[in-house]
Design an enzyme around this catalytic site. Structure first.
Site, PDB file in Angstrom:
ATOM      1  N   PRO A  69      95.567  27.786  52.949  1.00 16.44           N
ATOM      2  CA  PRO A  69      95.113  28.276  51.693  1.00 16.44           C
ATOM      3  C   PRO A  69      97.329  27.841  51.112  1.00 16.44           C
ATOM      4  O   PRO A  69      98.138  27.634  51.551  1.00 16.44           O
ATOM      5  CB  PRO A  69      95.993  29.553  52.041  1.00 16.44           C
ATOM      6  CG  PRO A  69      95.461  29.686  53.504  1.00 16.44           C
ATOM      7  CD  PRO A  69      95.295  28.400  54.009  1.00 16.44           C
ATOM      8  N   GLU A  70      97.339  27.416  49.965  1.00 14.71           N
ATOM      9  CA  GLU A  70      98.733  27.331  49.579  1.00 14.71           C
ATOM     10  C   GLU A  70      99.188  28.141  48.272  1.00 14.71           C
ATOM     11  O   GLU A  70      98.094  29.343  48.444  1.00 14.71           O
ATOM     12  CB  GLU A  70      98.500  26.143  48.423  1.00 14.71           C
ATOM     13  CG  GLU A  70      97.538  24.932  49.797  1.00 14.71           C
ATOM     14  CD  GLU A  70      97.709  23.593  48.322  1.00 14.71           C
ATOM     15  OE1 GLU A  70      99.069  23.518  47.809  1.00 14.71           O
ATOM     16  OE2 GLU A  70      96.854  22.653  48.999  1.00 14.71           O
TER      17      GLU A  70
ATOM     18  N   HIS B  85      86.437  34.703  64.968  1.00  9.17           N
ATOM     19  CA  HIS B  85      87.604  33.650  64.316  1.00  9.17           C
ATOM     20  C   HIS B  85      88.328  35.384  63.614  1.00  9.17           C
ATOM     21  O   HIS B  85      89.290  34.400  62.745  1.00  9.17           O
ATOM     22  CB  HIS B  85      87.651  32.813  63.261  1.00  9.17           C
ATOM     23  CG  HIS B  85      86.558  31.914  64.202  1.00  9.17           C
ATOM     24  ND1 HIS B  85      87.354  31.060  65.500  1.00  9.17           N
ATOM     25  CD2 HIS B  85      85.444  31.151  63.920  1.00  9.17           C
ATOM     26  CE1 HIS B  85      86.381  29.826  65.897  1.00  9.17           C
ATOM     27  NE2 HIS B  85      85.361  30.357  64.377  1.00  9.17           N
TER      28      HIS B  85
ATOM     29  N   ARG C 120      91.593  27.966  62.903  1.00 13.11           N
ATOM     30  CA  ARG C 120      92.520  27.388  63.615  1.00 13.11           C
ATOM     31  C   ARG C 120      93.414  28.202  64.315  1.00 13.11           C
ATOM     32  O   ARG C 120      94.288  27.705  64.707  1.00 13.11           O
ATOM     33  CB  ARG C 120      93.053  26.281  63.309  1.00 13.11           C
ATOM     34  CG  ARG C 120      91.968  25.403  62.355  1.00 13.11           C
ATOM     35  CD  ARG C 120      92.298  24.738  61.133  1.00 13.11           C
ATOM     36  NE  ARG C 120      92.988  23.159  62.264  1.00 13.11           N
ATOM     37  CZ  ARG C 120      93.876  22.635  61.290  1.00 13.11           C
ATOM     38  NH1 ARG C 120      93.492  22.115  60.852  1.00 13.11           N
ATOM     39  NH2 ARG C 120      94.305  21.293  61.854  1.00 13.11           N
TER      40      ARG C 120
ATOM     41  N   ARG D 274     118.176  13.777  47.486  1.00 10.28           N
ATOM     42  CA  ARG D 274     117.009  13.769  48.580  1.00 10.28           C
ATOM     43  C   ARG D 274     116.244  12.379  48.770  1.00 10.28           C
ATOM     44  O   ARG D 274     116.503  11.706  47.234  1.00 10.28           O
ATOM     45  CB  ARG D 274     115.892  14.514  48.792  1.00 10.28           C
ATOM     46  CG  ARG D 274     116.111  16.417  49.140  1.00 10.28           C
ATOM     47  CD  ARG D 274     116.472  16.567  50.247  1.00 10.28           C
ATOM     48  NE  ARG D 274     115.499  15.926  51.602  1.00 10.28           N
ATOM     49  CZ  ARG D 274     114.444  16.671  51.413  1.00 10.28           C
ATOM     50  NH1 ARG D 274     114.364  17.442  51.432  1.00 10.28           N
ATOM     51  NH2 ARG D 274     113.863  16.306  52.715  1.00 10.28           N
TER      52      ARG D 274
END
Length: 271
Positions: free
Chosen positions: A2-3, A89, A107, A151
């Site tokens: 899920p973004e 789960h 997970r 960066r």
DNA sequence: AAGTGGACCTGCTAGC
DNA sequence: TGCTAGCAGGTCCACT
């Protein structure tokens, strides 16, 4: 995971329905990424307030404090009456008279953490250092350009880090870089002001389009109604290694950056 | 300080 | 057909 689009689609699919519902029971399954930080019974009797989102986190307000939730890599939330017995789960149930909010996460990289407020620890600590929201007016080409200049990592790594702008994970970072015509391996500090502008636009438009389509369902993502997303059907590079670029026909390349797969078109995307 | 790589945990799939 | 190595949407942490 899920973004941002999947988290936002999830939020939209249950926020209105759960608002005002009173908690009648709480069930906790296997441990998630972080401990809940409260006795589950402490929530019983409290009403649920607004559900908001910051980056890929959801904040579910209760009368006393609230719950910071994260879906990790494989998490999803469902809300309704047809939840049935918890499966192996299903690791968190917030039961209300209007239905049960259930976190399913094979997970277990996801989390549900109680906090006295979103501005207090532990929520504030987890949210500290997050970059701008992509739909914040302050997130524009100038901001992105200035941040990237500080960066030296590959631009895709900088986007994924979430310290500049939140929300683009592996799928949408790849897709936004394709939309902007930028090679994901380009060092951050070599992105021009003009290209940073295109990239900022691409991040916003890609995420907005994904929200419209209900997010991406690669394996198990579902919104709180159980609906799958459809963005994966129009992904132009993600997961398409070896297939022809939709724009120029050149085979899409897959490389590894920071232990994550990156997909791009070597012709349409330039350094 | 910034960059890199490993860790967390489980399930699915491609390939032998 | 059956096993196994490799891979997966995220993010924190230790180390250089």
């Amino acid at each position: 995971m899920p973004e941002l689009p999947e988290v936002e689609v999830t939020r939209l699919s249950f926020a209105e329905r759960i608002r005002g519902a009173r908690v009648t029971a709480v069930r906790v399954g296997k441990p998630l990424r972080w401990p809940l930080g409260s006795a589950p019974e402490a929530f019983v009797g409290q009403r649920v307030g607004e559900v908001s989102r910051r980056g890929k986190y959801l904040w579910l307000a209760l009368e006393r404090g609230g719950l910071l939730m994260h879906l990790g890599m494989s998490g999803s939330l469902s809300f309704g009456h047809a939840t049935g017995e918890p499966g192996p789960h299903d690791h968190f149930d917030l039961v209300t008279a209007r239905g049960t909010l259930r976190l399913t996460d094979p997970r277990r990289f996801g989390a549900v953490v109680w906090s006295a407020s979103a501005d207090a620890a532990p929520a504030a600590t987890l949210l500290a250092g997050l970059g701008l929201e992509p739909f914040d007016d302050r997130f524009d080409g100038a901001h992105l350009h200035a941040a990237l200049r500080r960066r030296r990592v590959a631009v895709k790594t900088a986007l994924l880090g979430g310290r500049i702008v939140v929300g683009a994970g592996n799928i949408y970072a790849c897709e936004a870089l394709f939309e902007a015509g930028i090679d994901p391996r380009t060092p951050s500090d070599r992105i021009s002001r003009a290209r940073a502008g295109r990239l900022a636009d691409a991040v916003r438009s890609t995420l907005a389009r994904a929200v419209e389509l209900g997010g991406s369902t690669l394996r198990n993502f579902r919104d709180a109604h159980g609906a799958a997303g459809a963005f994966q059907l129009e992904a132009k590079v993600y997961g398409r290694a070896g297939k022809p670029c939709v724009r120029c026909g050149t085979p899409i390349r897959r490389v590894v950056q920071g232990a994550r797969a990156t997909f791009f078109c070597p012709v349409c995307q330039r350094r």
